[in-house]
Design a protein around this motif. Structure first.
Motif, mmCIF file in Angstrom:
data_model
loop_
_atom_site.group_PDB
_atom_site.id
_atom_site.type_symbol
_atom_site.label_atom_id
_atom_site.label_comp_id
_atom_site.label_asym_id
_atom_site.label_seq_id
_atom_site.Cartn_x
_atom_site.Cartn_y
_atom_site.Cartn_z
ATOM 1 N N ALA A 53 -1.307 -4.423 60.838
ATOM 2 C CA ALA A 53 -2.609 -4.295 60.171
ATOM 3 C C ALA A 53 -3.480 -5.538 60.350
ATOM 4 C CB ALA A 53 -2.399 -4.030 58.679
ATOM 5 N N GLY A 54 -2.891 -6.616 60.878
ATOM 6 C CA GLY A 54 -3.658 -7.830 61.106
ATOM 7 C C GLY A 54 -3.349 -8.967 60.152
ATOM 8 N N VAL A 55 -2.350 -8.784 59.283
ATOM 9 C CA VAL A 55 -1.950 -9.863 58.377
ATOM 10 C C VAL A 55 -1.246 -10.953 59.184
ATOM 11 C CG1 VAL A 55 -0.620 -10.486 56.314
ATOM 12 C CG2 VAL A 55 -1.678 -8.207 56.487
ATOM 13 N N GLN A 56 -1.597 -12.210 58.935
ATOM 14 C CA GLN A 56 -0.928 -13.328 59.593
ATOM 15 C C GLN A 56 0.348 -13.658 58.802
ATOM 16 O OE1 GLN A 56 -1.979 -14.710 62.583
ATOM 17 N NE2 GLN A 56 -3.351 -12.931 62.444
ATOM 18 N N VAL A 107 10.030 -10.820 67.241
ATOM 19 C CA VAL A 107 8.622 -11.200 67.381
ATOM 20 C C VAL A 107 8.098 -10.717 68.729
ATOM 21 C CG1 VAL A 107 8.896 -13.223 65.909
ATOM 22 C CG2 VAL A 107 9.196 -13.457 68.383
ATOM 23 N N GLY A 108 6.779 -10.675 68.838
ATOM 24 C CA GLY A 108 6.144 -10.381 70.123
ATOM 25 C C GLY A 108 6.163 -8.935 70.548
ATOM 26 N N ILE A 109 6.505 -8.003 69.653
ATOM 27 C CA ILE A 109 6.466 -6.579 70.003
ATOM 28 C C ILE A 109 5.013 -6.116 69.958
ATOM 29 C CG2 ILE A 109 7.285 -4.264 69.447
ATOM 30 C CD1 ILE A 109 9.582 -5.573 67.878
ATOM 31 N N PRO A 110 4.454 -5.671 71.080
ATOM 32 C CA PRO A 110 3.037 -5.277 71.100
ATOM 33 C C PRO A 110 2.710 -4.250 70.025
ATOM 34 C CG PRO A 110 3.920 -5.371 73.326
ATOM 35 C CD PRO A 110 5.092 -5.519 72.406
ATOM 36 N N GLY A 111 1.673 -4.535 69.260
ATOM 37 C CA GLY A 111 1.235 -3.613 68.227
ATOM 38 C C GLY A 111 2.092 -3.607 66.988
ATOM 39 N N VAL A 112 3.166 -4.370 66.989
ATOM 40 C CA VAL A 112 4.087 -4.360 65.848
ATOM 41 C C VAL A 112 4.234 -5.747 65.236
ATOM 42 C CG1 VAL A 112 6.461 -3.901 65.101
ATOM 43 C CG2 VAL A 112 5.340 -2.354 66.718
ATOM 44 N N SER A 113 4.631 -6.731 66.024
ATOM 45 C CA SER A 113 4.940 -8.038 65.438
ATOM 46 C C SER A 113 4.213 -9.189 66.129
ATOM 47 C CB SER A 113 6.453 -8.285 65.459
ATOM 48 O OG SER A 113 6.960 -8.278 66.784
ATOM 49 N N THR A 114 3.104 -8.899 66.750
ATOM 50 C CA THR A 114 2.369 -9.954 67.455
ATOM 51 C C THR A 114 1.730 -10.957 66.494
ATOM 52 O OG1 THR A 114 0.547 -8.379 67.599
ATOM 53 C CG2 THR A 114 1.903 -8.656 69.567
ATOM 54 N N ASN A 115 1.590 -10.590 65.230
ATOM 55 C CA ASN A 115 1.022 -11.512 64.243
ATOM 56 C C ASN A 115 2.093 -12.199 63.397
ATOM 57 O OD1 ASN A 115 -1.778 -11.154 64.820
ATOM 58 N ND2 ASN A 115 -1.680 -9.139 63.837
ATOM 59 N N ILE A 116 3.349 -12.125 63.838
ATOM 60 C CA ILE A 116 4.454 -12.753 63.096
ATOM 61 C C ILE A 116 4.996 -13.923 63.910
ATOM 62 C CG2 ILE A 116 6.739 -12.432 62.093
ATOM 63 C CD1 ILE A 116 6.119 -9.484 61.739
ATOM 64 N N THR A 117 5.137 -15.051 63.265
ATOM 65 C CA THR A 117 5.765 -16.222 63.867
ATOM 66 C C THR A 117 6.935 -16.632 62.984
ATOM 67 O OG1 THR A 117 3.606 -16.956 64.668
ATOM 68 C CG2 THR A 117 5.406 -18.564 64.736
#
Length: 727
Positions: free
Chosen positions: A557-560, A573-583
């Motif tokens: 949804a765009g939450v950092q 991490v780094g799953i397109p459309g799923v976890s790209t905003n998770i570090t």
């Protein structure tokens, strides 16, 4: 995120056990890091051994039980128990090889450079050999018991973790024919495994001494082969609480049974003959994958014995540090202080003394009426136990929940439960089927203006020893609504009370999961509306599939989302459309990162919570846990700055990659920050009443109430150069 995308796709998850092995590898990397003091590197290597032992005791044992009952359901990562065991074996064998490369190629040579020598018996001088001969005959030989195996003497039982010597020998029968026999000798526990030779810092291992004089135990026989081996057993505790009228007796009974658990792993000398290996695997009823050939001394925990017996110069150990003790807490009645304001403690940088003093003052204060406390793990010489007993002796109503099922502390806790009962405390053991893992103290006091409740809540145990080794956070408060909630928790634990709701606290089972899910949903709604949305979390482990799916939904949804996870992390991490905003960051360093922090931007209101619970299924569904809010603004700001500094660490941080590997931070062009070392230095200077050292990215001031930080940039703001504000 596509509406058709399923967040329970096994490709979106890492297997929990493999993630734990990756964590232990990060600990092993600390042993390999030449920037760490030498004795600390040695200690890290020993820790990886004890970690791995417990992993086989519990996690591998659990998977084997699943296989034995033909449980074939895959985990969130799509792996069946059999597949997990196969993958574990491959990764654990590689880890063992790496451990011993670290020992033989790096640590032993570095110790030798400092004239700290671990000898084989064949390397000794005549004088040293004579010393060992006398030592063996006087101290060791009388307590050794050779155990033959033949038609009349079955293979002996070998306890978990014991060191044993396998001996293949021949001896003549009445006709003069020689027969091959097998025997074992257990290395005794009552004798130090590491023997300090006279003179300098030179050592030899007890098993090597026994091997050198093994002929003395088998007179008339010819020794053909000797080799060390060690077994690791299933050490799970299966307590049937529903049928246990006396839980203490049931736990004690299960402790005895646990010692005879099934063998999970067999470690053998790398030079052991195939014939002897086959014989042992048959006796242990294990597969070849369960055998670990060791190129060096089996069980690396002996290394700690060496460094404890050698004078440590300042350059080989971490510098001593003095935890900060707020002067306000030193010179005033602690209840007066808490009545004026909440008090935050950040261990081990702040002193644990206020926690023990809280119980001490409650024990002697005539205005205190009752003390209620949960105990999960305490030290063997716990001052808290002493003060609880003192409180009961002084006529206070003392109720203590002692968790008898705290793994590997069961025996210790049974002992303390008995002592507390004998002192007049009311001891309870929690709810059937649930471990009580929350860290909560409630003190009821008659103040001048009426009855008031004083609480201490924490992320870590009431243990004065680990309080110097683990990073944890605690809060003292007399907030009225939190007090009502605390009373409800103890009523729930001791009786049949079922509170319909809690005012400020969230309680597991289920309550914390539902509460955090609602907070995540609120951030998702903010992001979907085009507004700023941030989630920060710090924990030991992240493995609950439901919570991972919620974090994936937030990211989509765009939450950092910024996660500090010390150990297990099943999220990718780094799953397109799923976890790209998770570090995801992991800090492994001098102290074990144990605190749990949960933060939500909440449209600028910035909600911060501390908890005893990790985001694991056991914490959220099978334990009594608490999550509590930080309501006082200065403490909330302080906590966020601590998190931000930790996120900025460039020395001990590893960052999770899309391929599940962990890579160190690229520190090029950035100031180096070891955040644990920074907090130690800051606490030290605060303790000496000096001006605080400047924070790497923030000014630090002391207003007499503890550390204060000016607002820093939040991780998302740093990308745009905006300065974050926290009112």
């Amino acid at each position: 995120m596509s509406a058709k995308l399923k967040l329970d796709n096994p490709k979106f998850y890492t297997n929990r056990e493999l993630s734990w092995l990756a964590f232990n590898d990060r600990v092993l990397e600390e042993a390999r890091d030449a920037n760490n003091p030498l004795f600390e590197r040695v200690s890290f290597l020993a820790i990886t051994q004890s970690n791995l032992d417990e992993f086989f005791n519990v996690r591998v044992a659990s998977l084997r039980k699943m296989v034995s009952v033909k449980y074939n359901e895959p985990d969130a990562a799509g792996m069946t128990p059999k597949e997990q065991l196969k993958a574990i074996s491959k990764q654990a064998h590689a880890m063992v090889a790496k451990q011993y490369r670290t020992l033989t190629r790096s640590l032993l040579p570095s110790l030798r450079h400092r004239h700290i020598l671990l000898h084989g018996v064949d390397e000794l001088t005549v004088a040293q050999h004579d010393f060992l001969a006398d030592y063996f005959r006087q101290e060791v030989f009388p307590i050794l018991t050779p155990l033959a195996v033949d038609a009349s003497r079955p293979f002996p039982f070998l306890s978990d973790g014991s060191m044993n010597m396998a001996i293949r020998l021949t001896r003549p029968d009445a006709d003069g024919k020689h027969h091959t026999e097998f025997a074992t000798v257990q290395v005794p526990h009552g004798v130090p495994r590491v023997i300090h030779l006279p003179g300098g810092d030179e050592f030899v291992l007890l098993e090597d001494v026994i091997r050198a004089f093994i002929d003395d135990l088998f007179i008339g026989a010819t020794i053909k082969e000797t080799a060390m081996f060690r077994v690791t057993r299933d050490m799970g505790l299966d307590v049937d609480e529903a049928d246990a009228s006396d839980l203490i007796k049931e736990v004690q009974s299960q402790l005895k049974k646990r010692e005879r658990g099934r063998v999970m792993r067999l470690e053998v000398d790398a030079g052991m003959s195939k014939r002897l290996v086959r014989y042992l695997t048959k006796q242990m009823r294990i597969d070849d994958d369960d055998v670990y050939a060791i190129n060096g001394p089996i069980d690396l925990t002996f290394l700690k014995q060496i460094i404890k017996r050698v004078h440590a110069t300042p350059d080989v150990v971490y510098p001593e540090h003095t935890p900060y003790l707020n002067p306000v807490l030193q010179h005033q009645n602690i209840f007066d202080v808490i009545r004026q304001q909440d008090v935050f403690v950040h261990l081990p940088y702040d002193s644990f003394a206020p926690v023990t003093e809280f119980i001490h003052q409650a024990a002697v204060d005539p205005q205190v009426l009752a003390v209620k406390m949960t105990l999960y793990r305490v030290s063997s010489q716990s001052p808290i136990i002493k003060y609880l007993k003192q409180a009961a002796n002084n006529g206070k109503q003392v109720t203590v929940l002692v968790e008898l099922k705290a793994r590997f502390d069961e025996e210790n806790n049974v002992h303390w439960a008995r002592e507390l009962e004998e002192a007049g405390c009311h001891v309870i053991y929690g709810l059937v089927g649930l471990k009580t893992h929350c860290k909560l103290t409630l003190i009821v006091r008659r103040d001048e203006d009426g009855i008031r409740r004083y609480m201490h809540m924490a992320t870590g145990n009431y243990n004065d020893v680990t309080a110097r080794l683990y990073t944890d956070m605690g809060l003292f408060t007399c907030n009225t609504e939190i007090g009502v909630d605390a009373s409800s928790i103890f009523n729930m634990l001791s009786g049949f009370s079922e509170p319909p709701f809690f005012h400020k606290l969230a309680i597991s089972p289920d309550g914390i999961k539902d509460f955090l899910s609602d907070q995540i949903d609120a951030e998702i709604a903010e992001a979907q509306a085009g507004r700023k949305a941030i989630i920060w979390m710090k924990m030991n482990s992240l493995s609950n599939p439901h919570m991972i799916r919620k974090l994936y939904a937030a990211s989509a949804a765009g939450v950092q989302v910024h996660l500090l996870v010390r150990g297990i992390c099943d999220l990718k991490v780094g799953i397109p459309g799923v976890s790209t905003n998770i570090t995801v960051h992991s800090i492994v360093g001098r102290f074990l990162e144990h605190s749990r922090v949960y933060y939500f931007y909440a449209a600028g209101a910035e909600h911060v919570y501390l908890s005893s619970a990790d985001l694991m299924t056991r914490n959220l569904k099978r334990r009594v846990e608490i999550l509590f809010p930080i309501l006082q603004d200065n403490i909330r700001v302080h906590l966020l700055q601590i998190f931000d500094l930790m996120w900025s660490d460039t020395v001990k941080t590893r960052v999770l990659q899309p391929d599940d590997t962990w890579q160190r931070v690229d520190g090029r062009g950035r100031p180096g920050l070891d955040v644990q070392a920074y907090f130690v230095e800051h606490a030290e200077q605060m303790s000496q009443e000096l001006l605080p050292v400047p924070a790497p990215r923030a000014a630090v001031t002391n207003d007499g109430q503890g550390m204060r930080f000016t607002p820093l940039q939040s991780p998302d703001d740093r990308k745009t150069g905006r300065t974050g504000s926290r009112a």
